[in-house]
Design a protein around this motif. Structure first.
Motif, PDB file in Angstrom:
ATOM      1  N   ALA A   1       0.817  -1.220   0.000  1.00 46.78           N
ATOM      2  CA  ALA A   1       0.000   0.000   0.000  1.00 46.78           C
ATOM      3  C   ALA A   1       0.847   1.265   0.000  1.00 46.78           C
ATOM      4  O   ALA A   1       0.371   2.327  -0.398  1.00 46.78           O
ATOM      5  CB  ALA A   1      -0.937  -0.001   1.213  1.00 46.78           C
ATOM      6  N   ARG A   2       2.081   1.144   0.436  1.00 50.13           N
ATOM      7  CA  ARG A   2       2.967   2.300   0.396  1.00 50.13           C
ATOM      8  C   ARG A   2       3.624   2.485  -0.973  1.00 50.13           C
ATOM      9  O   ARG A   2       4.266   3.503  -1.218  1.00 50.13           O
ATOM     10  CB  ARG A   2       4.051   2.178   1.486  1.00 50.13           C
ATOM     11  CG  ARG A   2       3.508   2.399   2.885  1.00 50.13           C
ATOM     12  CD  ARG A   2       4.649   2.546   3.886  1.00 50.13           C
ATOM     13  NE  ARG A   2       5.394   1.299   4.039  1.00 50.13           N
ATOM     14  CZ  ARG A   2       5.064   0.341   4.903  1.00 50.13           C
ATOM     15  NH1 ARG A   2       3.996   0.487   5.676  1.00 50.13           N
ATOM     16  NH2 ARG A   2       5.785  -0.748   5.006  1.00 50.13           N
ATOM     17  N   ARG A   3       3.457   1.494  -1.844  1.00 48.06           N
ATOM     18  CA  ARG A   3       4.150   1.538  -3.130  1.00 48.06           C
ATOM     19  C   ARG A   3       3.239   1.675  -4.340  1.00 48.06           C
ATOM     20  O   ARG A   3       3.693   2.016  -5.427  1.00 48.06           O
ATOM     21  CB  ARG A   3       5.014   0.276  -3.286  1.00 48.06           C
ATOM     22  CG  ARG A   3       6.214   0.282  -2.363  1.00 48.06           C
ATOM     23  CD  ARG A   3       6.886  -1.084  -2.264  1.00 48.06           C
ATOM     24  NE  ARG A   3       8.108  -1.023  -1.461  1.00 48.06           N
ATOM     25  CZ  ARG A   3       8.150  -1.008  -0.139  1.00 48.06           C
ATOM     26  NH1 ARG A   3       7.016  -1.050   0.545  1.00 48.06           N
ATOM     27  NH2 ARG A   3       9.297  -0.943   0.509  1.00 48.06           N
ATOM     28  N   MET A   4       1.963   1.359  -4.185  1.00 49.45           N
ATOM     29  CA  MET A   4       1.055   1.481  -5.320  1.00 49.45           C
ATOM     30  C   MET A   4      -0.356   1.784  -4.831  1.00 49.45           C
ATOM     31  O   MET A   4      -0.670   1.569  -3.656  1.00 49.45           O
ATOM     32  CB  MET A   4       1.061   0.198  -6.168  1.00 49.45           C
ATOM     33  CG  MET A   4       0.550  -1.045  -5.464  1.00 49.45           C
ATOM     34  SD  MET A   4       0.571  -2.518  -6.543  1.00 49.45           S
ATOM     35  CE  MET A   4       2.322  -2.900  -6.575  1.00 49.45           C
ATOM     36  N   PRO A   5      -1.222   2.306  -5.717  1.00 52.08           N
ATOM     37  CA  PRO A   5      -2.595   2.637  -5.309  1.00 52.08           C
ATOM     38  C   PRO A   5      -3.352   1.406  -4.809  1.00 52.08           C
ATOM     39  O   PRO A   5      -3.168   0.298  -5.311  1.00 52.08           O
ATOM     40  CB  PRO A   5      -3.227   3.181  -6.597  1.00 52.08           C
ATOM     41  CG  PRO A   5      -2.071   3.619  -7.434  1.00 52.08           C
ATOM     42  CD  PRO A   5      -0.957   2.677  -7.121  1.00 52.08           C
TER      43      PRO A   5
ATOM     44  N   THR B   1      -5.298  -0.522  -7.465  1.00 50.37           N
ATOM     45  CA  THR B   1      -4.447  -1.372  -8.294  1.00 50.37           C
ATOM     46  C   THR B   1      -4.129  -2.683  -7.580  1.00 50.37           C
ATOM     47  O   THR B   1      -4.199  -3.772  -8.180  1.00 50.37           O
ATOM     48  CB  THR B   1      -3.135  -0.639  -8.646  1.00 50.37           C
ATOM     49  OG1 THR B   1      -3.445   0.559  -9.343  1.00 50.37           O
ATOM     50  CG2 THR B   1      -2.234  -1.522  -9.508  1.00 50.37           C
ATOM     51  N   ILE B   2      -3.783  -2.583  -6.309  1.00 45.64           N
ATOM     52  CA  ILE B   2      -3.495  -3.794  -5.529  1.00 45.64           C
ATOM     53  C   ILE B   2      -4.702  -4.723  -5.535  1.00 45.64           C
ATOM     54  O   ILE B   2      -4.580  -5.933  -5.771  1.00 45.64           O
ATOM     55  CB  ILE B   2      -3.127  -3.438  -4.079  1.00 45.64           C
ATOM     56  CG1 ILE B   2      -1.860  -2.599  -4.033  1.00 45.64           C
ATOM     57  CG2 ILE B   2      -2.945  -4.704  -3.247  1.00 45.64           C
ATOM     58  CD1 ILE B   2      -1.557  -2.023  -2.658  1.00 45.64           C
ATOM     59  N   MET B   3      -5.889  -4.161  -5.286  1.00 48.31           N
ATOM     60  CA  MET B   3      -7.089  -4.992  -5.215  1.00 48.31           C
ATOM     61  C   MET B   3      -7.368  -5.692  -6.536  1.00 48.31           C
ATOM     62  O   MET B   3      -7.700  -6.882  -6.564  1.00 48.31           O
ATOM     63  CB  MET B   3      -8.289  -4.140  -4.783  1.00 48.31           C
ATOM     64  CG  MET B   3      -8.243  -3.732  -3.316  1.00 48.31           C
ATOM     65  SD  MET B   3      -9.765  -2.937  -2.729  1.00 48.31           S
ATOM     66  CE  MET B   3      -9.589  -1.304  -3.438  1.00 48.31           C
TER      67      MET B   3
ATOM     68  N   ALA C   1     -13.545  -7.888  -9.006  1.00 51.36           N
ATOM     69  CA  ALA C   1     -12.504  -7.117  -9.707  1.00 51.36           C
ATOM     70  C   ALA C   1     -13.126  -6.161 -10.716  1.00 51.36           C
ATOM     71  O   ALA C   1     -12.680  -5.011 -10.862  1.00 51.36           O
ATOM     72  CB  ALA C   1     -11.530  -8.068 -10.402  1.00 51.36           C
ATOM     73  N   LEU C   2     -14.163  -6.626 -11.416  1.00 51.13           N
ATOM     74  CA  LEU C   2     -14.842  -5.792 -12.403  1.00 51.13           C
ATOM     75  C   LEU C   2     -15.527  -4.600 -11.735  1.00 51.13           C
ATOM     76  O   LEU C   2     -15.507  -3.474 -12.269  1.00 51.13           O
ATOM     77  CB  LEU C   2     -15.867  -6.630 -13.179  1.00 51.13           C
ATOM     78  CG  LEU C   2     -16.638  -5.916 -14.289  1.00 51.13           C
ATOM     79  CD1 LEU C   2     -15.680  -5.426 -15.373  1.00 51.13           C
ATOM     80  CD2 LEU C   2     -17.696  -6.855 -14.886  1.00 51.13           C
TER      81      LEU C   2
ATOM     82  N   THR D   1     -14.853   6.596  -8.745  1.00 48.97           N
ATOM     83  CA  THR D   1     -15.404   7.010  -7.450  1.00 48.97           C
ATOM     84  C   THR D   1     -14.455   6.700  -6.296  1.00 48.97           C
ATOM     85  O   THR D   1     -14.715   7.112  -5.163  1.00 48.97           O
ATOM     86  CB  THR D   1     -16.750   6.303  -7.172  1.00 48.97           C
ATOM     87  OG1 THR D   1     -16.506   4.910  -6.935  1.00 48.97           O
ATOM     88  CG2 THR D   1     -17.702   6.461  -8.335  1.00 48.97           C
ATOM     89  N   LEU D   2     -13.369   5.986  -6.603  1.00 47.05           N
ATOM     90  CA  LEU D   2     -12.468   5.527  -5.553  1.00 47.05           C
ATOM     91  C   LEU D   2     -11.152   6.292  -5.503  1.00 47.05           C
ATOM     92  O   LEU D   2     -10.201   5.849  -4.858  1.00 47.05           O
ATOM     93  CB  LEU D   2     -12.168   4.029  -5.740  1.00 47.05           C
ATOM     94  CG  LEU D   2     -13.374   3.084  -5.670  1.00 47.05           C
ATOM     95  CD1 LEU D   2     -12.948   1.651  -5.970  1.00 47.05           C
ATOM     96  CD2 LEU D   2     -14.050   3.160  -4.305  1.00 47.05           C
ATOM     97  N   ALA D   3     -11.087   7.437  -6.195  1.00 46.17           N
ATOM     98  CA  ALA D   3      -9.837   8.209  -6.211  1.00 46.17           C
ATOM     99  C   ALA D   3      -9.391   8.564  -4.798  1.00 46.17           C
ATOM    100  O   ALA D   3      -8.194   8.582  -4.494  1.00 46.17           O
ATOM    101  CB  ALA D   3     -10.033   9.468  -7.041  1.00 46.17           C
ATOM    102  N   ARG D   4     -10.346   8.801  -3.936  1.00 46.37           N
ATOM    103  CA  ARG D   4     -10.015   9.201  -2.562  1.00 46.37           C
ATOM    104  C   ARG D   4      -9.265   8.099  -1.813  1.00 46.37           C
ATOM    105  O   ARG D   4      -8.385   8.393  -0.995  1.00 46.37           O
ATOM    106  CB  ARG D   4     -11.303   9.551  -1.831  1.00 46.37           C
ATOM    107  CG  ARG D   4     -11.122   9.849  -0.359  1.00 46.37           C
ATOM    108  CD  ARG D   4     -12.399  10.397   0.235  1.00 46.37           C
ATOM    109  NE  ARG D   4     -12.292  10.532   1.667  1.00 46.37           N
ATOM    110  CZ  ARG D   4     -13.106  11.250   2.408  1.00 46.37           C
ATOM    111  NH1 ARG D   4     -14.099  11.911   1.831  1.00 46.37           N
ATOM    112  NH2 ARG D   4     -12.957  11.321   3.717  1.00 46.37           N
ATOM    113  N   VAL D   5      -9.589   6.830  -2.064  1.00 43.83           N
ATOM    114  CA  VAL D   5      -8.943   5.755  -1.305  1.00 43.83           C
ATOM    115  C   VAL D   5      -7.493   5.561  -1.725  1.00 43.83           C
ATOM    116  O   VAL D   5      -6.716   4.922  -1.012  1.00 43.83           O
ATOM    117  CB  VAL D   5      -9.714   4.417  -1.428  1.00 43.83           C
ATOM    118  CG1 VAL D   5     -11.180   4.612  -1.117  1.00 43.83           C
ATOM    119  CG2 VAL D   5      -9.534   3.788  -2.791  1.00 43.83           C
ATOM    120  N   ASP D   6      -7.122   6.102  -2.901  1.00 44.74           N
ATOM    121  CA  ASP D   6      -5.735   6.029  -3.347  1.00 44.74           C
ATOM    122  C   ASP D   6      -4.943   7.263  -2.933  1.00 44.74           C
ATOM    123  O   ASP D   6      -3.749   7.365  -3.209  1.00 44.74           O
ATOM    124  CB  ASP D   6      -5.670   5.915  -4.879  1.00 44.74           C
ATOM    125  CG  ASP D   6      -6.166   4.568  -5.380  1.00 44.74           C
ATOM    126  OD1 ASP D   6      -6.015   3.582  -4.639  1.00 44.74           O
ATOM    127  OD2 ASP D   6      -6.704   4.509  -6.498  1.00 44.74           O
TER     128      ASP D   6
END
Length: 413
Positions: free
Chosen positions: A271-275, A278-280, A380-381, A389-394
């Motif tokens: 989580a410290r290296r990528m959004p 993306t990980i999910m 995943a889809l 809508t998830l920009a905030r979580v990244d």
């Protein structure tokens, strides 16, 4: 967690804690043992009580369904009676209903008592983190390290203890929970002081209103399908493995160790290296491939064991990152957001075990894993389509307490 995350926390301060912190930490170990404790005895319960696989899988369904629904009201309850009272109510219910399960003579009775167990579990896990963070010395960093140690021990030891006691009798694991949780209840009652907190009452409708937030709705929908894959792997696999209680216990001991390692150390590092989104997406695709392999290789016990352990590695990452994302998705209090998300997520877990058993009897042992793979790909889809809508979580890395809460809540179900 990695060492970097907890740099300000010395090893000495982590283990130098008040007695009340150790009391709650012990209760956490036992609570997380309950996740895999029943797994090794599912075939034995089916044989001893003349129950079908579908009926036996309902032990998970009643537990998860009530846990999920109760999550909608736990923040409302704890905001009125306080964390210690909520903790003790949860522990007391677990002791009562695990004892009744151990004394039961029919699978229908155990299904009902597991529902009561689920209520107790919801009350406990919703308040345990807040209690230990408030009481720990050395700051929240020390508290989270201790929680993670309790989490790892519980998830890994649960299936192993279930296998050992299950070799004696299918009732053994239930009696084991009674004894351990009774000790935890007494320890909390004697050692944990009332926090004296003055909490603003949380409206009963708060979790439902929180689900109207687009980001939280996307994550909850993804979690519902993801949990179908999670619990088909966990709850159905003891049947096609064909092992005795000890063999199943050892298999899921490996699963639990893998899940604990990646949830505690690997997920925060990623989580410290990528959004997070993306990980999910990466982990969900890999998990779907693992479930597909399990379906194709289900006739080989060695191959299925390998798929189960690999699944544990992936589930540990996904649990932590997904729940951490939930905490960042809205401006709602974390307790409210996690309650709303958990309620939806547990519905997927509740449906999965009996669905897997039905598919097994209607088709073959491979089909439940194929359905699980499809469900995970749907998750995943949903993440992909809802990414806008998830920009905030990244947007930012979670702080220490958020990461610990993600581990605690995410691996609870």
């Amino acid at each position: 967690m990695t060492a970097a995350t907890h740099a300000p926390t010395s090893a000495a301060s982590v283990w130098r804690q008040p007695a009340q912190v150790w009391a709650v930490a012990f209760a956490c170990v036992v609570a997380f043992m309950g996740i895999g404790l029943v797994d090794p005895i599912l075939p034995a319960i089916a044989a001893s009580l003349d129950a079908t696989a579908v009926e036996t899988e309902l032990l998970f369904t009643s537990y998860l369904l009530v846990t999920g629904l109760a999550m909608l009201v736990t923040s409302w309850i704890s905001s009125r009676i306080g964390t210690k009272a909520t903790l003790m109510a949860g522990l007391g219910l677990i002791v009562l209903f695990s004892l009744l399960s151990a004394l039961s003579g029919s699978v229908d009775a155990i299904i009902g008592f597991r529902a009561g167990w689920g209520l107790g579990n919801a009350l406990f896990i919703s308040t345990a983190l807040a209690t230990i963070v408030g009481a720990a010395s050395g700051g929240s960093g020390s508290a989270i390290v201790l929680y993670e140690a309790a989490l790892g021990l519980g998830i890994a030891i649960g299936p192993l203890l279930g296998g050992l006691l299950g070799e004696i009798s299918w009732r053994g694991p239930f009696f084991g929970v009674v004894v351990l949780m009774a000790i935890a209840f007494i320890a909390v009652a004697v050692l944990v002081r009332g926090t004296g907190e003055r909490r603003a009452p949380v409206p009963l409708s708060a979790p439902i209103r929180a689900l109207r937030t687009p980001a939280l709705a996307v994550l909850a929908a993804a979690a519902l399908f993801y949990n179908i894959g999670f619990f088909i792997l966990l709850a159905f696999s003891p049947f096609p493995l064909g092992f005795g209680a000890m063999g199943i216990g050892l298999t899921f001991f490996g699963w639990g160790v893998a899940l604990a390692v990646t949830s505690v150390w690997v997920a925060p590092a990623l989580a410290r290296r990528m959004p997070r989104t993306t990980i999910m997406q990466i982990v969900l695709v890999l998990l779907a491939l693992d479930l597909l392999a399990a379906g194709l290789l289900v006739s080989s016990a060695a191959a299925l064991v390998t798929c189960i352990v690999i699944g544990g590695l992936l589930l540990g990452v996904m649990n932590t990152v997904l729940t951490e994302a939930v905490m960042e998705a809205t401006d709602h209090p974390r307790a409210v957001a996690s309650s709303a998300y958990s309620a939806v997520r547990f519905l997927g877990g509740a449906a999965a075990p009996p669905l897997a058993a039905l598919l097994w009897h209607a088709f073959s042992a491979s089909v439940p894993y194929y359905v699980a793979a499809v469900a995970v790909m749907l998750a995943a889809l949903i993440i992909l389509l809802g990414r806008s809508t998830l920009a905030r979580v990244d947007g930012r890395v979670a702080d220490t307490q958020e990461e610990g809460a993600a581990v605690l809540i995410g691996d609870a179900g």
